[in-house]
Design an enzyme around this catalytic site. Structure first.
Site, PDB file in Angstrom:
ATOM      1  N   HIS A  73       0.812  -1.221   0.000  1.00 53.77           N
ATOM      2  CA  HIS A  73       0.000   0.000   0.000  1.00 53.77           C
ATOM      3  C   HIS A  73       0.848   1.275   0.000  1.00 53.77           C
ATOM      4  O   HIS A  73       0.323   2.364  -0.239  1.00 53.77           O
ATOM      5  CB  HIS A  73      -0.901   0.023   1.236  1.00 53.77           C
ATOM      6  CG  HIS A  73      -1.777  -1.179   1.368  1.00 53.77           C
ATOM      7  ND1 HIS A  73      -1.548  -2.168   2.297  1.00 53.77           N
ATOM      8  CD2 HIS A  73      -2.869  -1.559   0.682  1.00 53.77           C
ATOM      9  CE1 HIS A  73      -2.466  -3.104   2.182  1.00 53.77           C
ATOM     10  NE2 HIS A  73      -3.273  -2.773   1.205  1.00 53.77           N
ATOM     11  N   CYS A  95       3.399  -1.114  -4.352  1.00 52.84           N
ATOM     12  CA  CYS A  95       2.917  -1.394  -5.706  1.00 52.84           C
ATOM     13  C   CYS A  95       3.349  -0.260  -6.641  1.00 52.84           C
ATOM     14  O   CYS A  95       3.181   0.921  -6.308  1.00 52.84           O
ATOM     15  CB  CYS A  95       1.393  -1.505  -5.680  1.00 52.84           C
ATOM     16  SG  CYS A  95       0.652  -1.600  -7.327  1.00 52.84           S
ATOM     17  N   HIS A 123      -7.935   4.238   4.628  1.00 58.06           N
ATOM     18  CA  HIS A 123      -7.194   3.142   4.003  1.00 58.06           C
ATOM     19  C   HIS A 123      -5.701   3.492   3.974  1.00 58.06           C
ATOM     20  O   HIS A 123      -5.342   4.627   3.661  1.00 58.06           O
ATOM     21  CB  HIS A 123      -7.700   2.902   2.584  1.00 58.06           C
ATOM     22  CG  HIS A 123      -7.199   1.630   1.969  1.00 58.06           C
ATOM     23  ND1 HIS A 123      -5.961   1.535   1.390  1.00 58.06           N
ATOM     24  CD2 HIS A 123      -7.756   0.398   1.873  1.00 58.06           C
ATOM     25  CE1 HIS A 123      -5.775   0.300   0.940  1.00 58.06           C
ATOM     26  NE2 HIS A 123      -6.852  -0.407   1.225  1.00 58.06           N
ATOM     27  N   GLU A 125      -3.377   2.912   1.888  1.00 65.32           N
ATOM     28  CA  GLU A 125      -2.889   3.441   0.605  1.00 65.32           C
ATOM     29  C   GLU A 125      -3.157   4.940   0.514  1.00 65.32           C
ATOM     30  O   GLU A 125      -2.285   5.720   0.121  1.00 65.32           O
ATOM     31  CB  GLU A 125      -3.553   2.726  -0.574  1.00 65.32           C
ATOM     32  CG  GLU A 125      -3.069   3.264  -1.918  1.00 65.32           C
ATOM     33  CD  GLU A 125      -3.881   2.778  -3.105  1.00 65.32           C
ATOM     34  OE1 GLU A 125      -4.132   3.593  -4.014  1.00 65.32           O
ATOM     35  OE2 GLU A 125      -4.263   1.592  -3.120  1.00 65.32           O
ATOM     36  N   SER A 225      -9.711  -5.970   3.426  1.00 66.03           N
ATOM     37  CA  SER A 225      -9.315  -5.677   2.044  1.00 66.03           C
ATOM     38  C   SER A 225     -10.322  -4.752   1.375  1.00 66.03           C
ATOM     39  O   SER A 225     -11.478  -5.119   1.151  1.00 66.03           O
ATOM     40  CB  SER A 225      -9.200  -6.980   1.251  1.00 66.03           C
ATOM     41  OG  SER A 225      -9.124  -6.722  -0.127  1.00 66.03           O
ATOM     42  N   ASN A 227     -10.391  -3.620  -1.762  1.00 60.75           N
ATOM     43  CA  ASN A 227     -10.837  -4.022  -3.104  1.00 60.75           C
ATOM     44  C   ASN A 227     -11.821  -5.186  -3.028  1.00 60.75           C
ATOM     45  O   ASN A 227     -12.731  -5.291  -3.843  1.00 60.75           O
ATOM     46  CB  ASN A 227      -9.630  -4.345  -4.011  1.00 60.75           C
ATOM     47  CG  ASN A 227      -8.975  -5.666  -3.695  1.00 60.75           C
ATOM     48  OD1 ASN A 227      -9.370  -6.710  -4.207  1.00 60.75           O
ATOM     49  ND2 ASN A 227      -7.969  -5.649  -2.835  1.00 60.75           N
ATOM     50  N   SER A 269      -5.704  -9.682  -2.844  1.00 65.87           N
ATOM     51  CA  SER A 269      -4.779 -10.218  -1.850  1.00 65.87           C
ATOM     52  C   SER A 269      -5.149 -11.636  -1.405  1.00 65.87           C
ATOM     53  O   SER A 269      -4.683 -12.105  -0.364  1.00 65.87           O
ATOM     54  CB  SER A 269      -4.731  -9.287  -0.627  1.00 65.87           C
ATOM     55  OG  SER A 269      -6.032  -9.039  -0.130  1.00 65.87           O
TER      56      SER A 269
END
Length: 286
Positions: A73, A95, A123, A125, A225, A227, A269
Site C-alpha cells: 500500500h 505497488c 485506508h 494506501e 481488504s 478491493n 490479496s
C-alpha cells in the site's frame, strides 16, 4: 454437484504478488519487519513466520537494526524519511501503480495545485498518498462529500484515485466535480487522472458480469481488504445471494439452498490456494 464459475481475474494482482514474493525473499534474516501488514489478508500474514509487523511510528522508534519492508500500500514521505534516518535496510514493496500516484501528488502539489483523492481516507494506501502532498489534501468517497467540498476557485485542482476504488463510483464523483465547475464556475482547471489500476477495473467488470448470471455469488478475501469489499458491493447489487468469505470454513449449506449455479471471485490479496479450496468445497460438499 453444482456448476461453479470462477472469475479468471480472481486472486493476486501484480502488485500484491510482488510484495508477497519480496517478503518471502527476506525470511530467514534476523530482525525483519513490515510497516503495516504486507497485504490485507489475514491468512497470508499468518504465514510470514519470523517477520514482524510495525503498525506505528512509535513502534519504529524501538528498532535499531534490521530490515524494514514497505508494504504494497505504500507509506508517507514522513515514514520513508524516518526509516532512512534509522539506517535500517529498506526494502520497498510498494505497488508500482501506487508509487506512480505518490509522484503525481508530490509534483502537482509542488506546482501549487489542490489535491483531491477519491478513496477511503482511513485506508493505508490513501494515508500514504496524502503524505506525499506539499499542500492540504481533500479525500472524497461519497457524492455528499463531493458536493460539499469547498475548493479555492483560483487554484487548479488535481484529482487522483485510490488504485482499488470502484470505477463506476469514481466516474460518478468526477462528474460531480465537472458539473460544479461548469454550472457554478466554482473551479478553475480540473486535472483528472484515473489512477485505478487496470487489474481492479477488470476484476470489477468480470465480477459484475458473473454475479448477474448465477444463483449464488461468493466473494473471497480478507475482511480488511478494500478491493474485496468493493467487489462484494458490486456483486450484491447483481445477485442478492452474495456472500463475503475469507476461507472455506465460512461456507454454509444455507448459502446454496435452491442454488445450482455458483460464481466465485476473489480480491487482489487472496492466495490461489484459498480460492481453489473454496471452489473444491463448493463442488464436492455442497
Amino acid at each position: 454437484m453444482k456448476e461453479v464459475i470462477l472469475a479468471k481475474s480472481a486472486g493476486f494482482c501484480f502488485g500484491v504478488k510482488r510484495a508477497v514474493d519480496t517478503v518471502y525473499e527476506q525470511t530467514g534474516k534476523k530482525n525483519v519487519y513490515t510497516f503495516g501488514p504486507i497485504i490485507h489478508n489475514e491468512e497470508v500474514v499468518k504465514e510470514k513466520k519470523g517477520v514482524f509487523v510495525i503498525n506505528t511510528m512509535e513502534e519504529l522508534d524501538d528498532i535499531t537494526e534490521g530490515t524494514v519492508i514497505i508494504r504494497s500500500h505504500g507509506v508517507s514521505s514522513a515514514v520513508y524519511e524516518a526509516l532512512q534516518k534509522k539506517g535500517v535496510e529498506i526494502v520497498d514493496a510498494t505497488c508500482p501503480f501506487v508509487l506512480k500516484i505518490h509522484n503525481i501528488v508530490k509534483q502537482e502539489s509542488a506546482n501549487g495545485k489542490q489535491i483531491v483523492i477519491i478513496g477511503n481516507e482511513k485506508h493505508p494506501e490513501v494515508e500514504g498518498i496524502m503524505g506525499w502532498s506539499k499542500t492540504q489534501v481533500h479525500v472524497v468517497d461519497t457524492a455528499e462529500k463531493a458536493q460539499n467540498l469547498q475548493l479555492d476557485p483560483q487554484r487548479e485542482v488535481c484529482i487522483v484515485s485510490q488504485t482499488t476504488f470502484n470505477y463506476n463510483k469514481f466516474k460518478d464523483l468526477v462528474e460531480i466535480f465537472c458539473k460544479k465547475r461548469y454550472d457554478n464556475n466554482v473551479l478553475n482547471i480540473l486535472n483528472i487522472l484515473n489512477t485505478i489500476c487496470n487489474a481492479t477495473e477488470e476484476r470489477q467488470r468480470e465480477a459484475k458480469s458473473i454475479a448477474g448470471e448465477v444463483d449464488t455469488m461468493l466473494v473471497v478475501g480478507g475482511r480488511h481488504s478494500s478491493n474485496t469489499q468493493k467487489l462484494f458491493e458490486i456483486c450484491k447489487k447483481e445477485c442478492g445471494n452474495t456472500y463475503y468469505i475469507q476461507t472455506p470454513v465460512d461456507l454454509d449449506s444455507e448459502m446454496f439452498q435452491c442454488s445450482s449455479y455458483v460464481g466465485i471471485t476473489a480480491g487482489a490479496s487472496t492466495p490461489n490456494k484459498i480460492i481453489e479450496e473454496v471452489q473444491e468445497h463448493v463442488r464436492i460438499k455442497f
